[in-house]
Write a protein that holds these residues in place. Structure first.
Motif, PDB file in Angstrom:
ATOM      1  N   LEU A  28      -3.366   2.102   8.985  1.00 18.15           N
ATOM      2  CA  LEU A  28      -4.806   2.075   9.256  1.00 18.15           C
ATOM      3  C   LEU A  28      -5.592   1.727   8.005  1.00 18.15           C
ATOM      4  CD1 LEU A  28      -7.110   2.615  11.267  1.00 18.15           C
ATOM      5  CD2 LEU A  28      -6.986   5.031  10.634  1.00 18.15           C
ATOM      6  N   ASP A  29      -5.131   2.191   6.872  1.00 21.99           N
ATOM      7  CA  ASP A  29      -5.784   1.858   5.605  1.00 21.99           C
ATOM      8  C   ASP A  29      -5.738   0.351   5.355  1.00 21.99           C
ATOM      9  OD1 ASP A  29      -7.055   2.457   3.141  1.00 21.99           O
ATOM     10  OD2 ASP A  29      -5.140   2.284   2.114  1.00 21.99           O
ATOM     11  N   GLY A  46     -12.994   5.547  13.939  1.00 18.17           N
ATOM     12  CA  GLY A  46     -14.395   5.389  14.326  1.00 18.17           C
ATOM     13  C   GLY A  46     -15.155   4.501  13.356  1.00 18.17           C
ATOM     14  N   ASN A  47     -14.895   4.668  12.062  1.00 19.70           N
ATOM     15  CA  ASN A  47     -15.533   3.795  11.063  1.00 19.70           C
ATOM     16  C   ASN A  47     -15.058   2.352  11.211  1.00 19.70           C
ATOM     17  OD1 ASN A  47     -16.840   6.024   9.986  1.00 19.70           O
ATOM     18  ND2 ASN A  47     -15.235   6.417   8.479  1.00 19.70           N
ATOM     19  N   LEU A  48     -13.767   2.180  11.508  1.00 16.84           N
ATOM     20  CA  LEU A  48     -13.243   0.830  11.731  1.00 16.84           C
ATOM     21  C   LEU A  48     -13.894   0.178  12.938  1.00 16.84           C
ATOM     22  CD1 LEU A  48     -11.059  -1.381  11.103  1.00 16.84           C
ATOM     23  CD2 LEU A  48      -9.562  -0.132  12.668  1.00 16.84           C
ATOM     24  N   ARG A  97       0.845  -1.195   0.000  1.00 17.34           N
ATOM     25  CA  ARG A  97       0.000   0.000   0.000  1.00 17.34           C
ATOM     26  C   ARG A  97       0.881   1.247   0.000  1.00 17.34           C
ATOM     27  NH1 ARG A  97      -5.286  -0.564   0.540  1.00 17.34           N
ATOM     28  NH2 ARG A  97      -6.038  -2.677   0.920  1.00 17.34           N
ATOM     29  N   LYS A  98       0.442   2.264  -0.742  1.00 14.57           N
ATOM     30  CA  LYS A  98       1.264   3.468  -0.939  1.00 14.57           C
ATOM     31  C   LYS A  98       0.407   4.716  -0.811  1.00 14.57           C
ATOM     32  CE  LYS A  98       3.892   5.935  -4.492  1.00 14.57           C
ATOM     33  NZ  LYS A  98       4.277   5.980  -5.915  1.00 14.57           N
ATOM     34  N   ASP A  99       1.032   5.771  -0.294  1.00 14.59           N
ATOM     35  CA  ASP A  99       0.383   7.081  -0.217  1.00 14.59           C
ATOM     36  C   ASP A  99       1.433   8.157  -0.481  1.00 14.59           C
ATOM     37  OD1 ASP A  99      -1.493   9.006   0.075  1.00 14.59           O
ATOM     38  OD2 ASP A  99      -1.640   8.883   2.258  1.00 14.59           O
ATOM     39  N   SER A 121      -8.993  -2.310   5.331  1.00  7.20           N
ATOM     40  CA  SER A 121      -9.270  -3.242   4.231  1.00  7.20           C
ATOM     41  C   SER A 121      -9.472  -4.666   4.748  1.00  7.20           C
ATOM     42  CB  SER A 121      -8.131  -3.197   3.212  1.00  7.20           C
ATOM     43  OG  SER A 121      -6.931  -3.714   3.758  1.00  7.20           O
ATOM     44  N   GLN A 122      -8.709  -5.063   5.779  1.00  7.91           N
ATOM     45  CA  GLN A 122      -8.895  -6.390   6.363  1.00  7.91           C
ATOM     46  C   GLN A 122     -10.267  -6.530   7.019  1.00  7.91           C
ATOM     47  OE1 GLN A 122      -6.528  -8.975   6.033  1.00  7.91           O
ATOM     48  NE2 GLN A 122      -5.763  -7.438   4.606  1.00  7.91           N
TER      49      GLN A 122
END
Length: 374
Positions: free
Chosen positions: A232-233, A317-319, A186-188, A237-238
């Motif tokens: 966290l991203d 919070g969404n997680l 994963r990249k940002d 996804s998991q």
């Protein structure tokens, strides 16, 4: 009033003689005298009460003189070309679930930047751009002229001022000490710009941040937030995969009225959900206090701005909401499996009681038949 006009005319004529250069020709003197009479007439029309001199006039009378206001719209950041020119690219990667920082530090001891806090979940490496491998005097004084890599124990690596062609060579340094390598990295992308003339300590922009001073502590702060964000991203996804799996189970139950799942499989899902939550809170340290930000206000400002920019708290919070959905489904399926087990035990008990009754009846019948025969 005639007396005031005469005095005004004498003063203006005296002032004009003192300020005007000596004419070089009679023709020029004639033109200047004519201009003087015209200016004198215009000044007499603009006289104010008790004033012998005309009021000053602004040199910016119209838009053509003062310039358009658009010139100052980009005063802080400059034009688009100037804005992009001073940017330092920042690339964040999440490539494994664990990195041995002690081994990595031992192998790259000459590049390690001395820590400024007691945190043990990250190390910072500084690489020189000079061909000799040792930084020059200019490079030692300027952080923006060097390359940096901040590596975190939970699997993130953040690169500063590294070209796309050189990224893999830096990531190979991390891979040598990483375990649990991911098949899909994963990249940002982000950017930093140093501007010493900035009035504030920092200022945000679209996909970049402007700092008055860029130092190693600023790099650590930026790297920590970007490393947590990209990790966290991954964990989100998991959890999304878990939500999708339970959504498929619910759709099957909607069609058939039942579901088929082994108890072992359910326990694996429970363990996966709990481990994701524990990794985000404990290993990634999403809510741990940053000692660098705690120590100095300007670093705290950068830290809070980036966390707000990347919506770290909102995404967690969404997680957490998704994990509660998974937890609710797990409890429901556990109850169903437990009820199935209870039903099986009840049928086993009924079967044993039936066998016992059959044997009892057989014994009674046999005894009664034996007695009649005697």
């Amino acid at each position: 009033m005639g007396r005031w006009r005469a005095v005004t005319a004498l003063l203006l004529r005296h002032n004009q003689k003192l300020n005007s250069p000596k004419p070089s020709s009679p023709r020029l003197w004639k033109h200047q005298a004519t201009g003087f009479r015209r200016s004198q007439a215009s000044c007499l029309l603009d006289l104010r009460c008790f004033s012998a001199f005309p009021s000053p006039i602004s040199i910016y009378n119209n838009d053509s003189d003062s310039g358009s206001s658009d010139v100052y719209q980009n005063y802080d950041f400059g034009t688009k070309e100037e804005e992009d020119k001073g940017k330092i690219p920042v690339k964040a990667y999440f490539l494994s679930t664990s990195i041995d920082l002690k081994g990595m530090q031992a192998d790259n001891l000459c590049y390690v930047v001395p820590p400024t806090s007691r945190s043990t979940n990250s190390i910072a490496l500084k690489f020189s751009d000079s061909s000799s491998g040792f930084p020059s005097l200019d490079e030692r004084g300027s952080v923006s002229s060097c390359r940096f890599m901040v590596v975190f124990q939970y699997g993130s690596a953040v690169l500063f001022n590294v070209d796309d062609n050189d990224v893999e060579s830096y990531l190979d340094i991390v891979r040598r000490h990483a375990s649990g390598l991911l098949t899909e990295i994963r990249k940002d992308d982000y950017a930093v710009k140093e501007k010493p003339l900035l009035t504030e300590e920092m200022r945000g922009g679209p996909d970049y941040i402007v700092l008055k001073t860029l130092d190693t502590d600023s790099i650590r702060i930026i790297g920590s937030v970007l490393g947590q964000s990209i990790a966290l991203d991954y964990f989100v996804s998991q959890v999304d995969k878990l939500v999708e799996e339970f959504a498929g189970i619910n759709r099957g139950m909607e069609k058939t009225g039942t579901f088929t799942m082994h108890r072992k499989k359910l326990f694996q899902l429970v363990g996966k959900a709990n481990s994701n939550l524990a990794d985000v809170i404990l290993r990634v340290g999403l809510f741990d206090r940053s000692e660098i930000a705690w120590r100095e206000a300007r670093y705290a400002q950068i830290y809070e701005y980036l966390r707000e920019e990347y919506e770290v708290t909102k995404r967690f919070g969404n997680l957490d909401f998704k994990l509660k959905f998974v937890e609710h489904n797990i409890h429901f399926l556990q109850e169903v499996i437990q009820n199935r087990k209870s039903d099986l035990l009840e049928w086993c008990i009924i079967f044993l009681l039936t066998i016992e009754n059959v044997l009892s009846i057989y014994e009674i019948v046999r005894e009664s038949t034996g007695v009649s025969l005697l």
